[in-house]
Structure formats: structure tokens, C-alpha cells
Design a protein around this motif. Structure first.
Motif, PDB file in Angstrom:
ATOM      1  N   LEU A   6       0.818  -1.215   0.000  1.00 47.80           N
ATOM      2  CA  LEU A   6       0.000   0.000   0.000  1.00 47.80           C
ATOM      3  C   LEU A   6       0.854   1.269   0.000  1.00 47.80           C
ATOM      4  CD1 LEU A   6      -2.639   1.457   0.032  1.00 47.80           C
ATOM      5  CD2 LEU A   6      -3.011   0.722   2.398  1.00 47.80           C
ATOM      6  N   ASP A   7       1.541   1.543   1.103  1.00 44.97           N
ATOM      7  CA  ASP A   7       2.336   2.772   1.200  1.00 44.97           C
ATOM      8  C   ASP A   7       3.553   2.714   0.282  1.00 44.97           C
ATOM      9  OD1 ASP A   7       0.825   4.120   3.283  1.00 44.97           O
ATOM     10  OD2 ASP A   7       1.536   2.536   4.609  1.00 44.97           O
ATOM     11  N   GLY A   8       3.699   3.729  -0.546  1.00 49.38           N
ATOM     12  CA  GLY A   8       4.816   3.767  -1.475  1.00 49.38           C
ATOM     13  C   GLY A   8       4.556   3.019  -2.765  1.00 49.38           C
ATOM     14  N   THR A   9       3.400   2.353  -2.837  1.00 51.23           N
ATOM     15  CA  THR A   9       3.035   1.596  -4.036  1.00 51.23           C
ATOM     16  C   THR A   9       1.752   2.130  -4.657  1.00 51.23           C
ATOM     17  OG1 THR A   9       4.108  -0.398  -3.167  1.00 51.23           O
ATOM     18  CG2 THR A   9       2.498  -0.701  -4.941  1.00 51.23           C
ATOM     19  N   LEU A  10       0.714   2.273  -3.837  1.00 51.52           N
ATOM     20  CA  LEU A  10      -0.556   2.812  -4.326  1.00 51.52           C
ATOM     21  C   LEU A  10      -0.726   4.283  -3.963  1.00 51.52           C
ATOM     22  CD1 LEU A  10      -2.972  -0.157  -3.519  1.00 51.52           C
ATOM     23  CD2 LEU A  10      -1.817   0.366  -5.677  1.00 51.52           C
ATOM     24  N   TRP A  11      -0.236   4.667  -2.791  1.00 49.33           N
ATOM     25  CA  TRP A  11      -0.373   6.070  -2.381  1.00 49.33           C
ATOM     26  C   TRP A  11       0.758   6.482  -1.460  1.00 49.33           C
ATOM     27  CZ3 TRP A  11      -5.084   7.099   1.412  1.00 49.33           C
ATOM     28  CH2 TRP A  11      -4.888   6.425   2.605  1.00 49.33           C
ATOM     29  N   ASP A  12       0.819   7.805  -1.215  1.00 46.11           N
ATOM     30  CA  ASP A  12       1.728   8.394  -0.237  1.00 46.11           C
ATOM     31  C   ASP A  12       0.862   9.087   0.809  1.00 46.11           C
ATOM     32  OD1 ASP A  12       3.531   9.801   1.282  1.00 46.11           O
ATOM     33  OD2 ASP A  12       4.462  10.869  -0.393  1.00 46.11           O
TER      34      ASP A  12
ATOM     35  N   VAL B   8      -0.763  11.060   7.599  1.00 48.17           N
ATOM     36  CA  VAL B   8      -0.523  10.262   8.801  1.00 48.17           C
ATOM     37  C   VAL B   8       0.217  11.086   9.852  1.00 48.17           C
ATOM     38  CG1 VAL B   8       0.694   8.264   9.743  1.00 48.17           C
ATOM     39  CG2 VAL B   8      -0.588   8.047   7.614  1.00 48.17           C
ATOM     40  N   SER B   9       1.238  11.827   9.437  1.00 51.53           N
ATOM     41  CA  SER B   9       1.971  12.647  10.409  1.00 51.53           C
ATOM     42  C   SER B   9       1.062  13.709  11.014  1.00 51.53           C
ATOM     43  CB  SER B   9       3.200  13.292   9.759  1.00 51.53           C
ATOM     44  OG  SER B   9       2.845  14.133   8.680  1.00 51.53           O
ATOM     45  N   ALA B  10       0.144  14.256  10.216  1.00 53.61           N
ATOM     46  CA  ALA B  10      -0.804  15.246  10.748  1.00 53.61           C
ATOM     47  C   ALA B  10      -1.702  14.621  11.809  1.00 53.61           C
ATOM     48  CB  ALA B  10      -1.648  15.827   9.616  1.00 53.61           C
ATOM     49  N   SER B  11      -2.171  13.404  11.553  1.00 52.44           N
ATOM     50  CA  SER B  11      -3.050  12.736  12.522  1.00 52.44           C
ATOM     51  C   SER B  11      -2.295  12.373  13.797  1.00 52.44           C
ATOM     52  CB  SER B  11      -3.679  11.487  11.897  1.00 52.44           C
ATOM     53  OG  SER B  11      -2.726  10.459  11.702  1.00 52.44           O
ATOM     54  N   TRP B  12      -1.050  11.956  13.656  1.00 53.90           N
ATOM     55  CA  TRP B  12      -0.253  11.617  14.838  1.00 53.90           C
ATOM     56  C   TRP B  12       0.063  12.866  15.653  1.00 53.90           C
ATOM     57  CZ3 TRP B  12       3.702   7.089  14.650  1.00 53.90           C
ATOM     58  CH2 TRP B  12       3.075   5.951  14.133  1.00 53.90           C
ATOM     59  N   ASN B  13       0.299  13.980  14.972  1.00 58.89           N
ATOM     60  CA  ASN B  13       0.599  15.219  15.694  1.00 58.89           C
ATOM     61  C   ASN B  13      -0.587  15.693  16.524  1.00 58.89           C
ATOM     62  OD1 ASN B  13       3.348  15.935  15.174  1.00 58.89           O
ATOM     63  ND2 ASN B  13       2.797  16.362  13.061  1.00 58.89           N
ATOM     64  N   GLU B  14      -1.794  15.381  16.080  1.00 53.21           N
ATOM     65  CA  GLU B  14      -2.963  15.717  16.889  1.00 53.21           C
ATOM     66  C   GLU B  14      -2.899  15.014  18.241  1.00 53.21           C
ATOM     67  OE1 GLU B  14      -6.497  14.834  14.722  1.00 53.21           O
ATOM     68  OE2 GLU B  14      -6.321  16.572  13.390  1.00 53.21           O
ATOM     69  N   VAL B  15      -2.307  13.824  18.251  1.00 58.90           N
ATOM     70  CA  VAL B  15      -2.167  13.056  19.492  1.00 58.90           C
ATOM     71  C   VAL B  15      -0.957  13.527  20.292  1.00 58.90           C
ATOM     72  CG1 VAL B  15      -1.823  10.755  20.477  1.00 58.90           C
ATOM     73  CG2 VAL B  15      -3.277  11.042  18.458  1.00 58.90           C
ATOM     74  N   THR B  16       0.201  13.617  19.642  1.00 57.54           N
ATOM     75  CA  THR B  16       1.432  13.937  20.380  1.00 57.54           C
ATOM     76  C   THR B  16       1.432  15.369  20.909  1.00 57.54           C
ATOM     77  OG1 THR B  16       2.616  14.561  18.343  1.00 57.54           O
ATOM     78  CG2 THR B  16       2.768  12.263  19.057  1.00 57.54           C
TER      79      THR B  16
ATOM     80  N   GLU C 151      -5.293   7.955  13.264  1.00 60.81           N
ATOM     81  CA  GLU C 151      -4.917   7.819  11.853  1.00 60.81           C
ATOM     82  C   GLU C 151      -6.041   7.195  11.034  1.00 60.81           C
ATOM     83  OE1 GLU C 151      -1.837   4.796   9.648  1.00 60.81           O
ATOM     84  OE2 GLU C 151      -1.105   5.877  11.400  1.00 60.81           O
ATOM     85  N   ASN C 152      -6.618   6.119  11.542  1.00 63.60           N
ATOM     86  CA  ASN C 152      -7.673   5.424  10.805  1.00 63.60           C
ATOM     87  C   ASN C 152      -8.893   6.310  10.577  1.00 63.60           C
ATOM     88  OD1 ASN C 152      -6.112   3.122  10.667  1.00 63.60           O
ATOM     89  ND2 ASN C 152      -7.166   2.055  12.324  1.00 63.60           N
ATOM     90  N   VAL C 153      -9.192   7.164  11.545  1.00 65.15           N
ATOM     91  CA  VAL C 153     -10.315   8.098  11.399  1.00 65.15           C
ATOM     92  C   VAL C 153      -9.950   9.228  10.438  1.00 65.15           C
ATOM     93  CG1 VAL C 153     -11.750   9.793  12.599  1.00 65.15           C
ATOM     94  CG2 VAL C 153     -11.274   7.581  13.672  1.00 65.15           C
TER      95      VAL C 153
ATOM     96  N   GLY D 294      -4.541   9.977   1.740  1.00 65.95           N
ATOM     97  CA  GLY D 294      -3.233  10.233   1.167  1.00 65.95           C
ATOM     98  C   GLY D 294      -3.339  10.519  -0.321  1.00 65.95           C
ATOM     99  N   ILE D 295      -2.195  10.736  -0.940  1.00 65.09           N
ATOM    100  CA  ILE D 295      -2.147  11.095  -2.359  1.00 65.09           C
ATOM    101  C   ILE D 295      -1.878   9.842  -3.190  1.00 65.09           C
ATOM    102  CG2 ILE D 295      -0.966  12.480  -4.100  1.00 65.09           C
ATOM    103  CD1 ILE D 295      -0.166  14.377  -1.773  1.00 65.09           C
TER     104      ILE D 295
END
Length: 211
Positions: A10-16, A21-29, A79-81, A88-89
Motif C-alpha cells: 500500500l504505502d509507497g506503491t498505491l499512495w503516499d 498520517v503525520s498530521a493525525s499523529w501530531n494531533e495526538v502527540t 490515523e484510521n479516522v 493520502g495522495i
């Protein structure tokens, strides 16, 4: 029985999805007592690893070891939400090429991601109709090669190839006795692949060498 199948990383093959993901994780951290950033570059350099390994690499400098699993779980859930409404792109040509391939082949996704991530990808991109099924590390808690084998048995797949972008993807494909097609536009480099594509649009013509 499935006579012709294409299995995709998936990642790096179908989308980036590294930015989303980093934006969603930053909401937590950023809500922690001692906040710290997770950058897009952090995600790019760790994507392809299992979630526990990613969390260990990115969180260890800031968080006690015993607190990492809970933080990892919170980031996975966020992230899943987030990806359902902030997907992603897709790499160039993925949507059109998948639609074309799904008419001739059975398409599947096998990823090292957590449960819910592939579902978020399918919901966010609205590509669910192209795929017959999927399986991930979160489902099996097994190395990717084993996860591929489980999917092959479950779906009754007789002949398949695996498309991915990293050496880990290639090792997993070969573990499951599948030819590997390297997505050279992705995040990693490989040596020993059976074929290589510089863009996703090249895949239909390359597949003719395997089926």
C-alpha cells in the motif's frame, strides 16, 4: 479458485499518506504533557515497517518504553479516522489503472499496517470496488511473507505476483514464492526483483510477462 491475482503493497506503491498520517499523529502527540512533533520525513523513512517498530523508532526519544504501546494505539485510532476524510495522495495513474486491471485480474492488498488502515484507504479513495480482499499485519501479527501465504490460501489463489516498493516487500514476496515487481517510484530500492515499473501506468504491460 483464483487463476490470476495481483497483490499490492500500500504505502509507497498505491499512495503516499505520509503527510496525512503525520498530521493525525501530531494531533495526538501535541496533546501530551510533553509534546513532540512527528514529521512527514519521519513517516516516509519508517513506512513499510510494522506499527510497533515505527512507534519504537519515533517515540523512544520522547516517551518511556512502557508508555509507547498506549501512545501507539491512540495514534493508530486517530490515523484510521483521519484518513477517511483526509486521504493520502494516490500515485499518478493508480485510479485509472486499478480500474482497468480489475476487469482482468483479481486484486488484493497485503500490508504491514494496523487493522483499519486498509479500510480507511478504501473509504478515503473510494477504490473498494477494485479489490477482492485484503490482509495486514494487524490481522495476522505475522511477517508479511506469512501474511501473503495466508491470503493465498484463504482466497484459493493459484497464480499471482506481488507489487511493492521496498526490499522488505521483495523478501516477503519471495518467501511466499511469488514474483516481485518493484515500484521504483516509491520509497525504497531493491535488487533482485523480477521486474520493475517506473510509473504505475506501466504495470498492465509488464504483467503480460507473468500471466
Amino acid at each position: 479458485m483464483v487463476s490470476k491475482a495481483i497483490l499490492f503493497d500500500l504505502d509507497g506503491t498505491l499512495w503516499d499518506s505520509s503527510e496525512a498520517v503525520s498530521a493525525s499523529w501530531n494531533e495526538v502527540t501535541e496533546s501530551l504533557e510533553h509534546p513532540f512533533p512527528v514529521t512527514t520525513l519521519d513517516m516516509k523513512r519508517t513506512m513499510g515497517l510494522t506499527m510497533d517498530k515505527i512507534a519504537d523508532i519515533l517515540f523512544s526519544p520522547y516517551v518511556r518504553k512502557e508508555d509507547i504501546p498506549l501512545l501507539q494505539k491512540k495514534c493508530e485510532e486517530a490515523e484510521n479516522v483521519y484518513l477517511r476524510s483526509h486521504p493520502g495522495i494516490l500515485f499518478q495513474g493508480v485510479r485509472e489503472t486499478l480500474s482497468l486491471l480489475s476487469k482482468e485480474y483479481s486484486l488484493y492488498i497485503v500490508s504491514n499496517c494496523q487493522k483499519g488502515y486498509i479500510e480507511a484507504f478504501l473509504a478515503g479513495t473510494k477504490l473498494g470496488s477494485c479489490f477482492k480482499g485484503h490482509l495486514c499485519y494487524g490481522d495476522t501479527l505475522a511477517p508479511k511473507g506469512k501474511t501473503i501465504e495466508i491470503l493465498l490460501r484463504r482466497e484459493g489463489i493459484r497464480k499471482a505476483v506481488y507489487v511493492g516498493d521496498t526490499s522488505g516487500d521483495m523478501e516477503a514476496a519471495h518467501f511466499a514464492s511469488l514474483p516481485f515487481i518493484h515500484a521504483a517510484y516509491g520509497f525504497g530500492e531493491t535488487k533482485g526483483e523480477e521486474a520493475e515499473i517506473a510509473s504505475f501506468q506501466e504495470l498492465p504491460s509488464v504483467l503480460k510477462n507473468f500471466f
